[in-house]
Write a protein that holds these residues in place. Structure first.
Motif, PDB file in Angstrom:
ATOM      1  N   SER A   1      -3.368  11.348 -10.386  1.00 31.09           N
ATOM      2  CA  SER A   1      -3.584  11.794 -12.121  1.00 31.09           C
ATOM      3  C   SER A   1      -2.033  11.579 -11.780  1.00 31.09           C
ATOM      4  CB  SER A   1      -3.928  13.392 -11.824  1.00 31.09           C
ATOM      5  OG  SER A   1      -2.882  14.231 -11.492  1.00 31.09           O
ATOM      6  N   ASP A   2      -1.833  12.126 -12.968  1.00 27.56           N
ATOM      7  CA  ASP A   2      -0.279  11.873 -14.231  1.00 27.56           C
ATOM      8  C   ASP A   2       0.330  13.162 -13.885  1.00 27.56           C
ATOM      9  OD1 ASP A   2      -0.074   8.854 -14.718  1.00 27.56           O
ATOM     10  OD2 ASP A   2      -1.284   9.124 -16.851  1.00 27.56           O
TER      11      ASP A   2
ATOM     12  N   ASP B   1       9.158  10.893  12.840  1.00 27.82           N
ATOM     13  CA  ASP B   1       9.898  12.583  12.226  1.00 27.82           C
ATOM     14  C   ASP B   1       9.002  13.156  11.332  1.00 27.82           C
ATOM     15  OD1 ASP B   1      10.049  10.511  10.256  1.00 27.82           O
ATOM     16  OD2 ASP B   1      12.207  10.405  10.898  1.00 27.82           O
ATOM     17  N   LEU B   2       8.119  13.329  11.022  1.00 30.63           N
ATOM     18  CA  LEU B   2       7.461  14.021   9.563  1.00 30.63           C
ATOM     19  C   LEU B   2       8.275  13.557   8.534  1.00 30.63           C
ATOM     20  CD1 LEU B   2       5.887  16.679  10.987  1.00 30.63           C
ATOM     21  CD2 LEU B   2       5.037  14.895  11.152  1.00 30.63           C
ATOM     22  N   ARG B   3       9.048  12.789   8.310  1.00 32.92           N
ATOM     23  CA  ARG B   3      10.295  12.093   6.951  1.00 32.92           C
ATOM     24  C   ARG B   3       8.953  11.554   5.920  1.00 32.92           C
ATOM     25  NH1 ARG B   3      15.817   9.784   6.559  1.00 32.92           N
ATOM     26  NH2 ARG B   3      16.137   9.955   4.352  1.00 32.92           N
ATOM     27  N   PHE B   4       8.682  10.074   6.707  1.00 29.30           N
ATOM     28  CA  PHE B   4       8.066   9.431   5.472  1.00 29.30           C
ATOM     29  C   PHE B   4       6.390   9.659   5.136  1.00 29.30           C
ATOM     30  CE2 PHE B   4      12.041   8.291   7.340  1.00 29.30           C
ATOM     31  CZ  PHE B   4      12.748   7.193   5.398  1.00 29.30           C
ATOM     32  N   VAL B   5       5.891   9.116   4.115  1.00 27.82           N
ATOM     33  CA  VAL B   5       4.529   9.232   4.335  1.00 27.82           C
ATOM     34  C   VAL B   5       4.684   8.017   2.919  1.00 27.82           C
ATOM     35  CG1 VAL B   5       3.129  10.598   2.767  1.00 27.82           C
ATOM     36  CG2 VAL B   5       4.392  11.775   4.187  1.00 27.82           C
ATOM     37  N   ALA B   6       3.573   6.918   3.682  1.00 28.43           N
ATOM     38  CA  ALA B   6       3.288   6.040   3.434  1.00 28.43           C
ATOM     39  C   ALA B   6       1.791   6.088   2.461  1.00 28.43           C
ATOM     40  CB  ALA B   6       3.521   4.753   4.646  1.00 28.43           C
ATOM     41  N   ILE B   7       1.292   6.033   1.366  1.00 25.60           N
ATOM     42  CA  ILE B   7       0.331   5.708   1.048  1.00 25.60           C
ATOM     43  C   ILE B   7      -0.719   4.391   0.279  1.00 25.60           C
ATOM     44  CG2 ILE B   7      -1.207   6.843  -0.541  1.00 25.60           C
ATOM     45  CD1 ILE B   7       1.807   8.857  -0.951  1.00 25.60           C
ATOM     46  N   ALA B   8      -1.371   3.729   1.147  1.00 26.17           N
ATOM     47  CA  ALA B   8      -1.666   2.692   0.341  1.00 26.17           C
ATOM     48  C   ALA B   8      -2.208   3.171  -0.572  1.00 26.17           C
ATOM     49  CB  ALA B   8      -2.604   1.712   1.515  1.00 26.17           C
ATOM     50  N   LEU B   9      -2.881   2.323  -2.133  1.00 29.71           N
ATOM     51  CA  LEU B   9      -3.470   3.002  -3.321  1.00 29.71           C
ATOM     52  C   LEU B   9      -4.763   1.429  -4.027  1.00 29.71           C
ATOM     53  CD1 LEU B   9      -0.745   4.223  -5.098  1.00 29.71           C
ATOM     54  CD2 LEU B   9      -2.473   5.726  -4.210  1.00 29.71           C
ATOM     55  N   GLU B  10      -5.147   1.507  -3.995  1.00 33.58           N
ATOM     56  CA  GLU B  10      -6.305   0.987  -4.177  1.00 33.58           C
ATOM     57  C   GLU B  10      -6.909   0.978  -5.909  1.00 33.58           C
ATOM     58  OE1 GLU B  10     -10.561  -0.099  -2.816  1.00 33.58           O
ATOM     59  OE2 GLU B  10     -10.744   1.918  -2.013  1.00 33.58           O
ATOM     60  N   PRO B  11      -6.797  -0.298  -6.602  1.00 31.56           N
ATOM     61  CA  PRO B  11      -7.284   0.491  -7.791  1.00 31.56           C
ATOM     62  C   PRO B  11      -8.885   0.876  -7.813  1.00 31.56           C
ATOM     63  CG  PRO B  11      -6.522  -1.592  -7.080  1.00 31.56           C
ATOM     64  CD  PRO B  11      -6.787  -2.012  -6.349  1.00 31.56           C
TER      65      PRO B  11
ATOM     66  N   THR C   1      -8.739  -9.087 -10.676  1.00 29.82           N
ATOM     67  CA  THR C   1      -8.886  -8.422  -9.423  1.00 29.82           C
ATOM     68  C   THR C   1      -7.466  -7.808  -9.347  1.00 29.82           C
ATOM     69  OG1 THR C   1      -8.156 -10.188  -8.251  1.00 29.82           O
ATOM     70  CG2 THR C   1     -10.039  -9.757  -7.458  1.00 29.82           C
ATOM     71  N   PRO C   2      -7.381  -6.827  -9.713  1.00 31.86           N
ATOM     72  CA  PRO C   2      -5.852  -6.080  -9.637  1.00 31.86           C
ATOM     73  C   PRO C   2      -5.664  -5.600  -8.477  1.00 31.86           C
ATOM     74  CG  PRO C   2      -7.688  -4.680 -10.568  1.00 31.86           C
ATOM     75  CD  PRO C   2      -8.275  -5.504  -9.892  1.00 31.86           C
ATOM     76  N   THR C   3      -3.963  -5.404  -8.622  1.00 27.62           N
ATOM     77  CA  THR C   3      -2.952  -5.068  -7.567  1.00 27.62           C
ATOM     78  C   THR C   3      -3.412  -4.277  -6.867  1.00 27.62           C
ATOM     79  OG1 THR C   3      -0.962  -6.101  -6.235  1.00 27.62           O
ATOM     80  CG2 THR C   3      -0.919  -4.519  -7.831  1.00 27.62           C
ATOM     81  N   TRP C   4      -2.913  -4.084  -4.994  1.00 26.98           N
ATOM     82  CA  TRP C   4      -2.468  -2.937  -4.685  1.00 26.98           C
ATOM     83  C   TRP C   4      -1.417  -1.985  -4.752  1.00 26.98           C
ATOM     84  CZ3 TRP C   4      -5.887  -0.643  -0.177  1.00 26.98           C
ATOM     85  CH2 TRP C   4      -7.664  -1.072  -0.221  1.00 26.98           C
ATOM     86  N   LYS C   5      -1.641  -1.229  -4.645  1.00 34.16           N
ATOM     87  CA  LYS C   5      -0.192  -0.510  -4.358  1.00 34.16           C
ATOM     88  C   LYS C   5       0.434   0.396  -2.693  1.00 34.16           C
ATOM     89  CE  LYS C   5       0.679   1.800  -8.435  1.00 34.16           C
ATOM     90  NZ  LYS C   5       1.126   3.050  -8.987  1.00 34.16           N
ATOM     91  N   LEU C   6       1.305   0.363  -2.699  1.00 37.40           N
ATOM     92  CA  LEU C   6       1.430   1.146  -1.386  1.00 37.40           C
ATOM     93  C   LEU C   6       3.610   1.606  -1.706  1.00 37.40           C
ATOM     94  CD1 LEU C   6       1.612   1.247   1.646  1.00 37.40           C
ATOM     95  CD2 LEU C   6       3.502  -0.511   1.481  1.00 37.40           C
TER      96      LEU C   6
ATOM     97  N   LEU D   1       0.257  10.686  -8.232  1.00 40.20           N
ATOM     98  CA  LEU D   1       0.459   9.621  -7.635  1.00 40.20           C
ATOM     99  C   LEU D   1      -0.054   8.479  -9.184  1.00 40.20           C
ATOM    100  CD1 LEU D   1      -0.447   9.904  -3.995  1.00 40.20           C
ATOM    101  CD2 LEU D   1       1.609   8.608  -5.401  1.00 40.20           C
ATOM    102  N   GLY D   2      -0.754   9.118  -9.957  1.00 39.32           N
ATOM    103  CA  GLY D   2      -1.640   8.428 -11.301  1.00 39.32           C
ATOM    104  C   GLY D   2      -2.977   8.178 -11.155  1.00 39.32           C
ATOM    105  N   PRO D   3      -3.731   7.745 -12.710  1.00 38.39           N
ATOM    106  CA  PRO D   3      -4.972   7.643 -12.666  1.00 38.39           C
ATOM    107  C   PRO D   3      -5.668   6.813 -11.792  1.00 38.39           C
ATOM    108  CG  PRO D   3      -4.348   7.910 -14.662  1.00 38.39           C
ATOM    109  CD  PRO D   3      -3.327   8.088 -13.502  1.00 38.39           C
TER     110      PRO D   3
END
Length: 803
Positions: free
Chosen positions: A174-175, A250-260, A292-297, A226-228
């Protein structure tokens, strides 16, 4: 981790591979020994066949899941490899039987079981470790042996030694809440004392909550918004689904793949038969052609509390319009429906492979959503700098899923880290056949691991990190064997023997167990002892074994382009002069091979037809799997072109080489095969006197976006591709006898397809056609009565018009 000990075989799925060798002798058998009711009854009459196979990491026990007729649950069996005894799974062994995947760190083993995590040390038995309300998924081990898992949209760390659980993320789809309008808010506080008191109290409560949230080592992370419009991505290949939400060692970075969140409006179909006794509208997949909207990472730096987004705008050729030439040729009439070309980079699709095993680099494969390009990226999360490890362009379409039935059905076309972290690997058919490639991180060199006129499936590095293991059709396109070769380079070593399909599961200790099938015999379980394979389990029923099932010949014939088409051929002892061509479904699939066909009912039906004197041909037409890139993409922008030609040329082969009467030919198939059957009856009406189209696509503009847009682009961008590929545009050509069969609750190829075609045939005044509707059947029929009625009609059609 040992992700290689589980092997699935879907009887309702469809198998692979084929070639020019004649195989097997024909056993004399009267038609009376087979009948449609027997063939089309519930598939369990064939026997208690293994649908999944799991081998324990210690290589001592094999677990089988044997599906039973409804309403009975699956039967679970276990085989002790020491003595080969097959017994029901005991209550004590049930947890091992339910393991879906194992992961290892030194002597610690973590297993995923029914959405929970279990663990054991050394040879100890598994015991529950983490059980939550939501489905839990293992993500990784930290270097010191802690466990990171995903529950819902968040990551948690668990310390097995101390039993301590720490939440690592609090991701909000959500915003971020916005404060009230500043001027009105401030003015109201000045105006009214009560409003000001409430404001002061709320701010004090927020500050206190922040202090409490950060108390001690159990501090709950602050929300990350991360937005709605997107959700954490979902994939169909488990190895990549695990990395849609990932964390560095090292638990520092978190990667999140987001689909529309919005991937197109759903289509609907009607359900007429249900417990409520009322017509209900059901949602299904979007129709081809939506934007087809784009994915975000996103990558979140937990240490700096910084959220960064991956910029793909500078990828090589990302802004190149791959369809510009096609658009330029669109007629003026169609041009008014042409969607505007978006400015900037093309829309993309992310398939993540996660963080490096030991450092913080992140690996992701990017596919353009027009399916023309693929980029493999290595990303530095601290700077968001990226290295393009590999870029592939295909003027038709990039292979996103590498299909090989039985080996978990789908293999992703994305890149992966090699377990020791020294290289990156991927599959590609860029040089014609599907092979394994690696990129060395130190030398920055890419090289093929395998080469040759064959295809490689499911490669992985074994638990000892010394060998690559994979399946391949090297011996013959119709044979699937298991191989290994040194990770440092060397020769391929075949580990299986016997003509057929070998699907091997490898235990953590190196023990190999396989499902072995031949064209006339479904799966048997075998274990490798030394260099010899020993059969442990054969679940075929006595009723099935009592029938003399033939091994169809696997032959080749030349098509009009001079290419060899591989096909199964059923030759009767006493030919009646009539021939039938069967067209398999799915398009990209193999059926002309030496293994047990996923089309097992059709295989048995062909035995029946053969005993009645029909000669039956089952070709792997253009676009079938297992034959390389050019064959795979030979239908680009024209389904019903080369693939249909191969079917027509197969009919010619029957006439010229097997004495079939040119006026006594029939064709049938389901799904894609039903589509080809329609095209044959409409576009080449003088070849086949009778045809049966089962659950057929009649207009590709109404089918699934993901499947169709790869091959035909989209209707507004490439309308001519759809018009020349859709049977409904050719219905005027019908001359012969046509049977159409369609399940009314088909959520794949909708019943609407056949209804629209029926109306077209009515308007054209066509005769000799019929539509059979099945009120409770989905795409793949579920009831024996439905199967029987459908094939009774096909059989009667051929008997009436060909015999």
């Amino acid at each position: 981790m040992n992700q290689f000990s589980r092997l699935k075989w879907r009887l309702e799925g469809l198998a692979p591979l084929c070639l020019l060798v004649l195989f097997g002798a024909l056993a004399p058998l009267s038609a009376q020994e087979l009948d449609l009711k027997t063939i089309m009854q519930d598939r369990y009459w064939i026997g208690e066949l293994p649908e999944s196979l799991t081998i324990t990491p210690d290589g001592k026990t094999v677990h089988l899941s044997v599906t039973q007729p409804l309403p009975h649950p699956a039967k679970r069996l276990m085989i002790q490899l020491a003595d080969g005894k097959v017994v029901p799974v005991t209550r004590e062994a049930l947890s091992e039987a339910l393991v879906s995947e194992n992961f290892f760190h030194k002597d610690l083993r973590v297993a995923e079981i029914e959405g929970d995590l279990w663990s054991s040390h050394g040879d100890a038995a598994l015991a529950p470790m983490i059980a939550r309300d939501e489905w839990v998924r293992f993500v990784r081990f930290t270097p010191d042996g802690k466990i990171v898992f995903r529950e819902g949209n968040d990551l948690f760390q668990f310390d097995p030694g101390q039993g301590r659980l720490v939440q690592l993320t609090s991701l909000q789809m959500s915003d971020e809440p916005k404060p009230a309008d500043s001027w009105y808010h401030a003015e109201e506080r000045r105006m009214l004392t009560e409003v000001d008191k409430r404001y002061v109290a709320e701010e004090a409560a927020k500050a206190d909550a922040e202090i409490r949230r950060g108390a001690g080592g159990y501090a709950k992370p602050k929300p990350l918004y991360l937005g709605p419009d997107h959700r954490i991505g979902r994939k169909h290949v488990s190895e990549h689904d695990r990395h849609m939400l990932d964390i560095s060692a090292d638990l520092r970075f978190v990667a999140i793949a987001l689909e529309p969140e919005n991937e197109g409006d759903p289509t609907q179909y009607a359900e007429f038969i249900n417990e409520e006794a009322e017509v209900q509208a059901k949602n299904a997949r979007p129709r081809v052609g939506h934007q087809t909207p784009t994915w975000k990472l996103a990558i979140w730096d937990r240490q700096e509390d910084k959220l960064s987004w991956l910029d793909i705008s500078d990828l090589p050729e990302i802004e190149t319009d791959r369809l510009a030439e096609i658009k330029d040729k669109i007629s003026e009439e169609d041009r008014k429906y042409l969607p505007a070309t978006p400015e900037g980079p093309r829309s993309v699709y992310f398939v993540p492979s996660g963080f490096h095993p030991s450092d913080s680099h992140y690996l992701v494969t990017v596919f353009s959503r027009d399916w023309k390009d693929k980029w493999v990226l290595k990303v530095d999360p601290a700077t968001m700098n990226k290295e393009v490890v590999y870029h592939q362009y295909d003027p038709a379409w990039i292979q996103f899923f590498m299909r090989n039935e039985g080996l978990d059905a789908w293999v992703g076309g994305a890149a992966n880290w090699v377990p020791d972290g020294s290289r990156i690997s991927w599959l590609s058919d860029e040089t014609e056949f599907q092979h394994l490639y690696t990129y060395d991180l130190a030398s920055k060199q890419t090289k093929p691991v395998t080469k040759g006129d064959f295809e490689v499936f499911n490669p992985f590095v074994g638990p000892e990190n010394k060998y690559w293991y994979f399946h391949a059709n090297r011996e013959h396109p119709g044979e699937l064997h298991f191989y290994r070769m040194p990770t440092k380079g060397g020769k391929m070593q075949k580990l299986t023997n016997g003509v057929g399909h070998h699907r091997v599961a490898l235990a953590h200790d190196g023990t190999m167990v396989e499902l072995f099938a031949q064209s006339n015999a479904p799966n048997q379980v075998r274990v490798r002892r030394g260099k010899r394979w020993e059969t442990l389990y054969d679940g075929r029923s006595e009723a099935f074994k009592a029938k003399s099932w033939v091994k169809p010949r696997v032959v080749t014939y030349k098509n009009r382009d001079g290419k060899e088409v591989y096909a199964r051929l059923y030759v009767p002892e006493n030919p009646n002069g009539a021939g039938v061509v069967f067209v398999h479904g799915a398009g990209y699939l193999q059926n002309a091979h030496f293994g047990w066909s996923g089309y097992f009912r059709e295989y048995m039906f062909h035995n029946l037809l053969m005993r009645e004197g029909y000669t039956v041909l089952d070709p792997d037409y253009t676009a079938s799997a297992g034959y390389g890139r050019d064959w795979r993409t030979g239908i680009y922008r024209h389904m019903g072109g080369r693939d249909l030609n191969d079917v027509i040329d197969g009919a010619k082969f029957l006439v010229e080489k097997h004495g079939i009467s040119a006026d006594r030919l029939g064709v049938y198939g389901g799904s894609y095969g039903g589509f080809i059957a329609l095209m044959a009856m409409f576009d080449q009406p003088d070849v086949f006197q009778a045809g049966a189209a089962l659950r057929p696509v009649t207009d590709w503009a109404y089918y699934h976006h993901w499947y169709t847009s790869r091959i035909l682009n989209t209707p507004r961008l490439d309308p001519e591709a759809y018009r020349r590929s859709s049977p409904i545009y050719f219905a005027e050509g019908l001359k012969g006898h046509l049977l159409i069969c369609h399940g009314m609750v088909d959520d794949n190829v909708h019943y609407q397809d056949s209804v629209r075609l029926a109306q077209k045939l009515i308007e054209l005044g066509k005769k000799n056609w019929e539509l059979s509707s099945y009120p409770v059947e989905p795409h793949t029929f579920q009831t024996p009565s439905g199967w029987y009625d459908e094939y009774r009609r096909i059989h009667e059609l051929f008997q009436r018009t060909l015999k």
